[in-house]
Design an enzyme around this catalytic site. Structure first.
Site, short mmCIF file in Angstrom:
data_model
loop_
_atom_site.label_atom_id
_atom_site.label_comp_id
_atom_site.label_asym_id
_atom_site.label_seq_id
_atom_site.Cartn_x
_atom_site.Cartn_y
_atom_site.Cartn_z
N ASN A 7 -18.94 5.65 5.88
CA ASN A 7 -19.34 6.49 4.79
C ASN A 7 -20.21 5.82 3.67
O ASN A 7 -19.53 5.12 2.69
CB ASN A 7 -18.25 7.13 4.28
CG ASN A 7 -18.41 8.19 3.03
OD1 ASN A 7 -19.64 8.32 2.59
ND2 ASN A 7 -17.40 9.06 2.76
N ARG A 90 -21.26 9.57 8.10
CA ARG A 90 -21.46 10.63 7.05
C ARG A 90 -22.97 10.68 6.93
O ARG A 90 -23.35 9.44 6.49
CB ARG A 90 -20.66 10.34 5.85
CG ARG A 90 -20.78 11.49 4.87
CD ARG A 90 -20.40 11.01 3.48
NE ARG A 90 -20.94 12.02 2.38
CZ ARG A 90 -21.19 11.63 1.15
NH1 ARG A 90 -21.03 10.38 0.72
NH2 ARG A 90 -21.39 12.66 0.30
N HIS A 179 -21.35 17.60 0.31
CA HIS A 179 -19.83 17.40 0.27
C HIS A 179 -19.21 18.40 1.34
O HIS A 179 -17.94 18.73 1.01
CB HIS A 179 -19.25 17.44 -1.16
CG HIS A 179 -19.74 16.29 -2.17
ND1 HIS A 179 -19.96 16.69 -3.31
CD2 HIS A 179 -19.94 15.38 -1.88
CE1 HIS A 179 -20.47 15.57 -4.06
NE2 HIS A 179 -20.45 14.68 -3.34
N ASN A 210 -18.42 10.36 -8.26
CA ASN A 210 -19.60 9.93 -8.96
C ASN A 210 -20.56 11.11 -8.82
O ASN A 210 -21.36 11.69 -9.88
CB ASN A 210 -20.11 8.87 -8.28
CG ASN A 210 -19.73 7.67 -9.06
OD1 ASN A 210 -19.73 7.36 -10.29
ND2 ASN A 210 -19.41 6.56 -8.15
N ARG A 240 -26.42 11.85 -12.26
CA ARG A 240 -27.23 13.02 -12.18
C ARG A 240 -27.26 14.35 -13.27
O ARG A 240 -26.22 14.49 -13.86
CB ARG A 240 -26.78 13.65 -10.81
CG ARG A 240 -27.27 12.68 -9.46
CD ARG A 240 -27.19 13.69 -8.34
NE ARG A 240 -27.04 12.80 -7.20
CZ ARG A 240 -26.03 12.59 -6.36
NH1 ARG A 240 -25.13 13.34 -6.53
NH2 ARG A 240 -26.19 11.97 -5.17
N GLY A 330 -12.53 11.30 -6.62
CA GLY A 330 -12.03 10.12 -7.56
C GLY A 330 -11.52 10.51 -8.94
O GLY A 330 -10.34 10.36 -9.32
N LEU A 331 -12.45 11.70 -9.42
CA LEU A 331 -12.04 12.02 -10.82
C LEU A 331 -11.06 13.15 -10.58
O LEU A 331 -10.14 13.27 -11.32
CB LEU A 331 -13.30 12.43 -11.38
CG LEU A 331 -13.33 12.83 -12.73
CD1 LEU A 331 -12.80 11.94 -13.76
CD2 LEU A 331 -14.66 13.27 -13.37
N GLU A 383 -12.46 12.82 4.20
CA GLU A 383 -13.51 13.00 4.79
C GLU A 383 -13.58 12.08 6.12
O GLU A 383 -14.03 12.51 7.01
CB GLU A 383 -14.91 12.53 3.74
CG GLU A 383 -15.01 13.67 2.98
CD GLU A 383 -15.80 13.14 1.77
OE1 GLU A 383 -15.44 12.33 1.12
OE2 GLU A 383 -17.06 13.41 1.68
P1 ADP Z 1 -18.24 8.94 -5.00
O1 ADP Z 1 -17.52 9.11 -3.54
O2 ADP Z 1 -19.13 10.13 -5.31
O3 ADP Z 1 -18.87 7.51 -5.02
P2 ADP Z 1 -15.56 8.89 -5.80
O4 ADP Z 1 -14.95 10.14 -5.41
O5 ADP Z 1 -15.14 7.60 -5.42
O6 ADP Z 1 -17.08 8.88 -6.01
O7 ADP Z 1 -15.17 8.81 -7.58
C1 ADP Z 1 -15.60 8.00 -8.31
C2 ADP Z 1 -15.23 8.47 -9.51
O8 ADP Z 1 -13.93 8.76 -9.95
C3 ADP Z 1 -15.46 7.72 -10.67
O9 ADP Z 1 -16.45 7.97 -11.69
C4 ADP Z 1 -14.36 7.05 -11.17
O10 ADP Z 1 -14.38 6.65 -12.61
C5 ADP Z 1 -13.71 8.21 -11.31
N1 ADP Z 1 -12.19 7.77 -11.04
C6 ADP Z 1 -11.28 7.18 -10.25
N2 ADP Z 1 -10.09 6.83 -10.51
C7 ADP Z 1 -10.14 7.44 -11.75
C8 ADP Z 1 -8.89 7.49 -12.77
N3 ADP Z 1 -7.96 7.14 -12.45
N4 ADP Z 1 -9.25 8.11 -13.95
C9 ADP Z 1 -10.41 8.51 -14.14
N5 ADP Z 1 -11.55 8.68 -13.66
C10 ADP Z 1 -11.19 8.00 -12.25
#
Ligand code: ADP
Length: 402
Positions: A7, A90, A179, A210, A240, A330-331, A383
Site C-alpha cells: 500500500n 492498493r 478509500h 492524512n 488538500r 490514523g486520526l 485495508e
Molecule cells: P494516510 O494513510 O492517509 O497516510 P493515516 O491513516 O496513517 O494516513 O493517518 C495519518 C494521520 O493520523 C496523521 O495526520 C497523524 O497525525 C494522525 N494521527 C495518528 N496518530 C494520532 C494520534 N495519536 N493523535 C492524533 N492524530 C494522530
C-alpha cells in the site's frame, strides 16, 4: 497461500505478508518519510520489532528494503521470495473502468497510468511499487485493488456534477470516491457490531487520516461519498483543500500566476490543515501546537471538525437516518479530542459520546453513551486484509479459468 500486500502512500509504504489459509499476519511494517530526511522502516514479526534507519530516496528503494526484511535470516518470515504466491497492490484510481479488482497485465498498467493524473499524490508511487515488485519477483501474479471500486454503486444523481452532460460523456467527469476498501471493511464490521440486518443498515463511515473521506453506506452499499473526481474534493485534509468554490481556482491562478499543474499542486500539497495551521500536515503536531495556544493550529482543528460534522448531517439526510457513525484511520482511530469535537452537539441525531469509553486509541470499541439511538464506533481499518482477500479471489479465479 502467502500473499504480500503493498500500500504505497504519498511518502509512506505499508506492507503485510499474510498467510491466507489462516488469515494470519506473518509480518507487517511501515516505511515512513520516503524521499525525506529521517526515512525508516519499522518491521514487525509478532512481538519482534526491527527498526531500520536508512536513506530511502524513492518507493523503489523502499520496496527493495521491504523484500530484504521479509527474507532476512534473523527477522524475516520466508526463506526466499518464491514462497510468496501473489502480491496485492492498493491502487487509488480505477476510473469507471474498474468496478472490481483485476490481475495486472500490460493493458491494466497502461490504464492505471492513465488514471494517474487524477490521483497525483499516490499513483506515481504505486506504479513504481508495482514495477519494482514485478522486477524483483518475476512470475508472481500481481493484483490491483482499487479505492474507487466500492463507490461504483453511487446513483447518477449523486455521482454527476452540475456540468454540461457532454463533459461526462466525453471525459467521464464524475464523482468516483476513494478509500473504498477501508469504507467497505469498517462498514461491514459496524454492521456485525450492531447486529442489524444488512439491508436495513445505515452507516456513516469517517476515514480520517492524512487523506480523509466520509461515506454513507446504506444496506451495505456506498450511496454517497465525499471525495470526487479526484481525492481533492470533500473534507479539509492534511495537505488538500477539500471543497472550494471552483471560481477560487481560476482566481488563484490569475493572482499567483500559476499554471494548471501548479495550482493542482498548490491545492493538493500546500493547502488543508498544513496551509491553515502553517505548522504541519500531521495532526499530532497540529494538536500539540494548538494545546500551546497556537491560534492557526486550533483553527485548523476547528475547521476539520466542522466540515466532518457538516458531511455527517448531509449523509444522515441522504439515508433518512443513521444507525452508526464510524471513526477509522490514523486520526479517527487515535484522536480522542477530534472524535469529541465532531460528535459534540449531534444529540439531535441520537449520537452522544461516553468520555470514558472514548478514551481509547486504535481499538474496536462502541464509544457511545448507553441507550444512544446512533452508535459512535471506533473501528481500526484493515485495508491490507481486504486487499489480500480480493487478491486470493482474483488469482484463484484466473488460475481456474486458464
Ligand atoms: P494516510 O494513510 O492517509 O497516510 P493515516 O491513516 O496513517 O494516513 O493517518 C495519518 C494521520 O493520523 C496523521 O495526520 C497523524 O497525525 C494522525 N494521527 C495518528 N496518530 C494520532 C494520534 N495519536 N493523535 C492524533 N492524530 C494522530
Amino acid at each position: 497461500m502467502k500473499v504480500l500486500v503493498i500500500n504505497c502512500g504519498s511518502s509512506s509504504l505499508k506492507y503485510q505478508l499474510l498467510d491466507m489459509t489462516y488469515k494470519s499476519v506473518l509480518a507487517q511494517g511501515l516505511v515512513e518519510r520516503i524521499g525525506m530526511s529521517g526515512s525508516q522502516l519499522t518491521h514487525k514479526r509478532g512481538e519482534l520489532k526491527k527498526v531500520i534507519l536508512q536513506k530511502l530516496s524513492n518507493h523503489a528503494e523502499a520496496i527493495s528494503l521491504v523484500l530484504e526484511s521479509l527474507t532476512n535470516p534473523k527477522y524475516g518470515v520466508v526463506g526466499n521470495l518464491q514462497e510468496i504466491k501473489a502480491v496485492g497492490h492498493r491502487v487509488v484510481h480505477g476510473g469507471d473502468k474498474y468496478a472490481s479488482s483485476v490481475l495486472i497485465d500490460d493493458i491494466v498498467m497502461q490504464e492505471i497510468k492513465k488514471y494517474g493524473e487524477l490521483a497525483p499524490l499516490h499513483t506515481p508511487k504505486t506504479i513504481t511499487g508495482i514495477e519494482t515488485c514485478k522486477k524483483l519477483m518475476p512470475g508472481v501474479p500481481h493484483v490491483a485493488v482499487f479505492d474507487t471500486a466500492f463507490h461504483q454503486t453511487l446513483p447518477p444523481k449523486a455521482f454527476l456534477y452540475g456540468l454540461p452532460y457532454e463533459l461526462y460523456e466525453k471525459y467521464k467527469i464524475r464523482k468516483y470516491g476513494f478509500h473504498g476498501t477501508s469504507h467497505k471493511y469498517v462498514s461491514m464490521k459496524a454492521i456485525e457490531m450492531l447486529g442489524k440486518p444488512l439491508s436495513e443498515s445505515k452507516i456513516i463511515t469517517c476515514h480520517l487520516g492524512n487523506g480523509s473521506s466520509i461515506t454513507a453506506v446504506k444496506g451495505g452499499k456506498s450511496v454517497e461519498t465525499s471525495m470526487g473526481f479526484t481525492p481533492l474534493e470533500g473534507l479539509l485534509m492534511g495537505t488538500r483543500s477539500g471543497h472550494l468554490d471552483p471560481a477560487v481556482v481560476t482566481y488563484i491562478m490569475d493572482k499567483e500566476k500559476l499554471s494548471a499543474s501548479q495550482v493542482n499542486d498548490y491545492l493538493n500539497k500546500k493547502s488543508g490543515a498544513l496551509g491553515i495551521s502553517g505548522v504541519s500536515s500531521d495532526f499530532r503536531d497540529i494538536e500539540a501546537a494548538a494545546s500551546q495556544g497556537n491560534y492557526r493550529a486550533q483553527l485548523a482543528l476547528d475547521m476539520f471538525a466542522y466540515v466532518v460534522k457538516h458531511y455527517i448531517g448531509a449523509y444522515a439526510n441522504v439515508m433518512n437516518g443513521v444507525d452508526a457513525i464510524v471513526f477509522t484511520a490514523g486520526l479517527g482511530e487515535n484522536s480522542i479530542t477530534m472524535r469529541e469535537a465532531i460528535i459534540r452537539d449531534l444529540d439531535y441525531l441520537g449520537a452522544e459520546i461516553d468520555p470514558v469509553r472514548n478514551n481509547v486509541r486504535g481499538k474496536q470499541v462502541d464509544v457511545s453513551k448507553d441507550g444512544s439511538a446512533c452508535h459512535v464506533l471506533v473501528i481500526p481499518t484493515n485495508e491490507e486484509l481486504m486487499i489480500a482477500q480480493e487478491t486470493v479471489e482474483i488469482v484463484s479465479c484466473c488460475f481456474k479459468a486458464s
